[in-house]
Motif scaffolding. Structure first.
Motif, PDB file in Angstrom:
ATOM      1  N   ALA A 118     -37.758  28.422 -15.894  1.00  0.00           N
ATOM      2  CA  ALA A 118     -38.918  29.240 -16.274  1.00  0.00           C
ATOM      3  C   ALA A 118     -40.135  28.788 -15.467  1.00  0.00           C
ATOM      4  N   LEU A 119     -39.955  28.683 -14.157  1.00  0.00           N
ATOM      5  CA  LEU A 119     -40.964  28.039 -13.312  1.00  0.00           C
ATOM      6  C   LEU A 119     -42.196  28.887 -12.998  1.00  0.00           C
ATOM      7  N   GLY A 120     -42.213  30.143 -13.388  1.00  0.00           N
ATOM      8  CA  GLY A 120     -43.468  30.887 -13.286  1.00  0.00           C
ATOM      9  C   GLY A 120     -43.698  31.547 -11.944  1.00  0.00           C
ATOM     10  N   PHE A 121     -44.969  31.893 -11.676  1.00  0.00           N
ATOM     11  CA  PHE A 121     -45.303  32.764 -10.554  1.00  0.00           C
ATOM     12  C   PHE A 121     -46.257  32.111  -9.559  1.00  0.00           C
ATOM     13  N   GLU A 122     -46.308  32.750  -8.387  1.00  0.00           N
ATOM     14  CA  GLU A 122     -47.256  32.402  -7.340  1.00  0.00           C
ATOM     15  C   GLU A 122     -47.876  33.703  -6.825  1.00  0.00           C
ATOM     16  N   SER A 123     -48.996  33.596  -6.137  1.00  0.00           N
ATOM     17  CA  SER A 123     -49.639  34.789  -5.584  1.00  0.00           C
ATOM     18  C   SER A 123     -48.789  35.371  -4.458  1.00  0.00           C
ATOM     19  N   GLU A 124     -48.814  36.693  -4.318  1.00  0.00           N
ATOM     20  CA  GLU A 124     -48.044  37.403  -3.300  1.00  0.00           C
ATOM     21  C   GLU A 124     -48.997  38.145  -2.357  1.00  0.00           C
ATOM     22  N   THR A 125     -48.871  37.883  -1.055  1.00  0.00           N
ATOM     23  CA  THR A 125     -49.740  38.553  -0.073  1.00  0.00           C
ATOM     24  C   THR A 125     -49.037  39.687   0.657  1.00  0.00           C
ATOM     25  N   PHE A 126     -47.726  39.844   0.461  1.00  0.00           N
ATOM     26  CA  PHE A 126     -46.947  40.914   1.090  1.00  0.00           C
ATOM     27  C   PHE A 126     -47.043  40.881   2.619  1.00  0.00           C
ATOM     28  N   GLY A 127     -47.315  39.705   3.172  1.00  0.00           N
ATOM     29  CA  GLY A 127     -47.353  39.553   4.625  1.00  0.00           C
ATOM     30  C   GLY A 127     -48.562  40.168   5.296  1.00  0.00           C
ATOM     31  N   GLY A 156     -31.782  28.106  -2.819  1.00  0.00           N
ATOM     32  CA  GLY A 156     -30.668  28.896  -2.319  1.00  0.00           C
ATOM     33  C   GLY A 156     -30.219  30.053  -3.182  1.00  0.00           C
ATOM     34  N   TYR A 157     -31.057  30.490  -4.089  1.00  0.00           N
ATOM     35  CA  TYR A 157     -30.693  31.655  -4.903  1.00  0.00           C
ATOM     36  C   TYR A 157     -30.715  32.927  -4.054  1.00  0.00           C
ATOM     37  N   GLU A 158     -29.896  33.884  -4.434  1.00  0.00           N
ATOM     38  CA  GLU A 158     -29.995  35.222  -3.862  1.00  0.00           C
ATOM     39  C   GLU A 158     -31.155  35.915  -4.575  1.00  0.00           C
ATOM     40  N   GLN A 159     -32.226  36.175  -3.844  1.00  0.00           N
ATOM     41  CA  GLN A 159     -33.464  36.570  -4.496  1.00  0.00           C
ATOM     42  C   GLN A 159     -34.257  37.578  -3.679  1.00  0.00           C
ATOM     43  N   LYS A 160     -35.202  38.195  -4.329  1.00  0.00           N
ATOM     44  CA  LYS A 160     -36.196  39.030  -3.672  1.00  0.00           C
ATOM     45  C   LYS A 160     -37.545  38.687  -4.284  1.00  0.00           C
ATOM     46  N   ARG A 161     -38.470  38.278  -3.442  1.00  0.00           N
ATOM     47  CA  ARG A 161     -39.779  37.806  -3.895  1.00  0.00           C
ATOM     48  C   ARG A 161     -39.617  36.690  -4.932  1.00  0.00           C
ATOM     49  N   ASN A 162     -38.619  35.834  -4.695  1.00  0.00           N
ATOM     50  CA  ASN A 162     -38.332  34.695  -5.564  1.00  0.00           C
ATOM     51  C   ASN A 162     -38.025  35.104  -7.008  1.00  0.00           C
ATOM     52  N   ARG A 163     -37.445  36.272  -7.163  1.00  0.00           N
ATOM     53  CA  ARG A 163     -36.931  36.721  -8.455  1.00  0.00           C
ATOM     54  C   ARG A 163     -35.438  36.996  -8.307  1.00  0.00           C
ATOM     55  N   VAL A 164     -34.670  36.607  -9.309  1.00  0.00           N
ATOM     56  CA  VAL A 164     -33.211  36.716  -9.264  1.00  0.00           C
ATOM     57  C   VAL A 164     -32.751  37.700 -10.327  1.00  0.00           C
ATOM     58  N   ILE A 165     -31.939  38.670  -9.920  1.00  0.00           N
ATOM     59  CA  ILE A 165     -31.368  39.604 -10.898  1.00  0.00           C
ATOM     60  C   ILE A 165     -30.339  38.855 -11.747  1.00  0.00           C
ATOM     61  N   ARG A 196     -45.195  36.725  -7.044  1.00  0.00           N
ATOM     62  CA  ARG A 196     -43.766  36.496  -6.833  1.00  0.00           C
ATOM     63  C   ARG A 196     -43.379  35.269  -7.655  1.00  0.00           C
ATOM     64  N   GLY A 197     -42.100  35.031  -7.793  1.00  0.00           N
ATOM     65  CA  GLY A 197     -41.646  33.862  -8.524  1.00  0.00           C
ATOM     66  C   GLY A 197     -41.899  32.578  -7.741  1.00  0.00           C
ATOM     67  N   SER A 198     -41.643  31.465  -8.389  1.00  0.00           N
ATOM     68  CA  SER A 198     -41.838  30.153  -7.764  1.00  0.00           C
ATOM     69  C   SER A 198     -41.013  30.012  -6.490  1.00  0.00           C
ATOM     70  N   HIS A 199     -41.596  29.338  -5.494  1.00  0.00           N
ATOM     71  CA  HIS A 199     -40.894  29.101  -4.223  1.00  0.00           C
ATOM     72  C   HIS A 199     -39.646  28.243  -4.408  1.00  0.00           C
ATOM     73  N   VAL A 200     -39.549  27.560  -5.546  1.00  0.00           N
ATOM     74  CA  VAL A 200     -38.365  26.738  -5.815  1.00  0.00           C
ATOM     75  C   VAL A 200     -37.103  27.598  -5.818  1.00  0.00           C
TER      76      VAL A 200
END
Length: 391
Positions: A102-111, A263-272, A254-258
């Motif tokens: 439950a590591l939480g969020f970080e800001s997202e700049t979308f590149g 090595g999770y399969e993720q998008k924006r550090n979120r895992v389905i 986005r989710g935590s960079h952890v």
């Protein structure tokens, strides 16, 4: 003894350990967090604007959790999923049998070029305080600089956090103008948003009321405009530039960079996740809150990450771990939203509630509803003592 590691003391993590204790699991419960306190992340915009102090939205983790929970204050660097260990910055790796991430969020700049370097974002107490300090220092600097851009504030993004921040700023900045003897007619609070609709999660009449309220307070909202670049003191769009010496970035999270680092399969550090909130192929791992992506079984769309859904996820995960330890089948996660409450400063807001009927509210009464929502969140995570101290 079985070890359950819970990572993060946000809404999901705090609720998970409380419910695990309630379930009377025969296991060692370890809560890992990088700070000794929990903060109400849904109120960080109030810290950034200066309408609340950190002590108003924080409480000590050790005071709030049961003595049956071990609390480790350390930073999670990554998760070694094969060896089932959490790698920590200062401590020895923490071995686990069950993991609640439950590591939480970080800001997202979308590149977007320059967004990270030339704007301020907030995702915790320290970064919210940094936004406040910069804004107040820059406004006060006008007395000697006479640079009108010191009086300009641009908020990038009109999502939920952006709109709530604008409401706080519209209330707070006039106070700062008086404090620093600033020319109020030169102060500008501007919002730039790519989406054509503001507060799309609310009915049209409520979102329109929110926009009209903010504009009546002097906030300029430019929606349907994509930000292409952020330079020092300038927010750039396709055909317009917005100049300000305070630029605040609230376009998304986005989710935590952890998650990526592990090595999770993720998008924006979120895992389905699976329907019981476990990770596919790793039934002893559960992801909740901002690091999880939960499909709605009916629509197939992902639920938005909110404090409300995080708490609901934590309840199911705690029950599922207890079920697995007892040899029972886990529960599927289902969710019904109780509604949405959006503050527009300390004394106004808009809300749609699905409790004891269907309610659409706007104006001063919403500030009381928001207070009740915040109090309820603290009570669900901790105890009456922490709720009273947060008031």
């Amino acid at each position: 003894m079985t070890t359950i590691a819970v990572l993060g003391a946000g809404y999901a993590g705090m609720r998970a350990v409380k419910r695990l204790v309630h379930e009377k699991v025969d296991a060692r419960i370890v809560l890992v967090n990088n700070n000794p306190y929990h903060y109400e992340s849904t109120q960080l915009h109030e810290i950034a604007a200066g309408t609340k102090e950190p002590s108003d939205i924080t409480f000590d983790i050790r005071d709030a959790v049961s003595d049956k929970v071990e609390v480790v204050i350390d930073t999670v660097e990554r998760i070694d999923r094969e060896s089932k260990q959490v790698v920590l910055k200062e401590s020895q790796p923490l071995a686990y049998d069950y993991l609640v991430n439950a590591l939480g969020f970080e800001s997202e700049t979308f590149g977007i070029p320059g967004a990270e370097e030339n704007s301020l974002s907030f995702s915790n107490i320290d970064s919210a305080l940094a936004v406040r300090e910069h804004m107040e220092k820059t406004l006060a600097n006008y007395a000697t600089s006479h640079d009108e851009n010191d009086l300009h504030i641009v908020v990038c993004g009109a999502g939920f956090t952006g709109i709530e921040l604008l409401g706080e700023l519209a209330w707070r900045v006039p106070q700062l103008a008086k404090q620093y003897s600033l020319p109020e007619d030169l102060i500008r609070i501007t919002c730039v948003e790519a989406s054509p609709k503001i507060l799309a999660m609310l009915p049209d009449n409520l979102s329109k009321w929110a926009v009209d309220y903010l504009t009546s307070k002097g906030v300029e909202i430019h929606n349907g405009i994509m930000i292409t670049e952020v330079r020092p003191g300038v927010v750039v769009t396709a055909d317009q530039e917005f100049h300000a010496n305070t630029i605040i970035w609230t376009t998304g999270v986005r989710g935590s960079h952890v998650i990526c680092d592990s090595g999770y399969e993720q998008k924006r550090n979120r895992v389905i996740v699976e329907d019981d909130l476990s990770v596919k192929g790793h039934p002893d791992e559960y992801l909740v809150g901002d690091v999880s992506a939960v499909p709605d079984a009916q629509s197939g769309r992902l639920y938005p990450t909110t404090a409300q859904i995080s708490i609901a996820q934590a309840d199911v995960v705690a029950a599922n771990i207890a079920a697995r330890l007892a040899g029972r089948e886990p529960h599927k996660f289902t969710f019904k939203s109780l509604g949405t409450v959006c503050s527009l400063g300390p004394h106004a807001g808009v809300a749609e509630l699905n409790m004891m009927g269907h309610w659409k509210l706007k104006g001063h009464k919403v500030s009381m509803v928001k207070r009740l929502v915040n109090d309820r969140s603290v009570l669900e995570l901790a105890h009456v003592k922490e709720m009273l101290e947060s008031n």
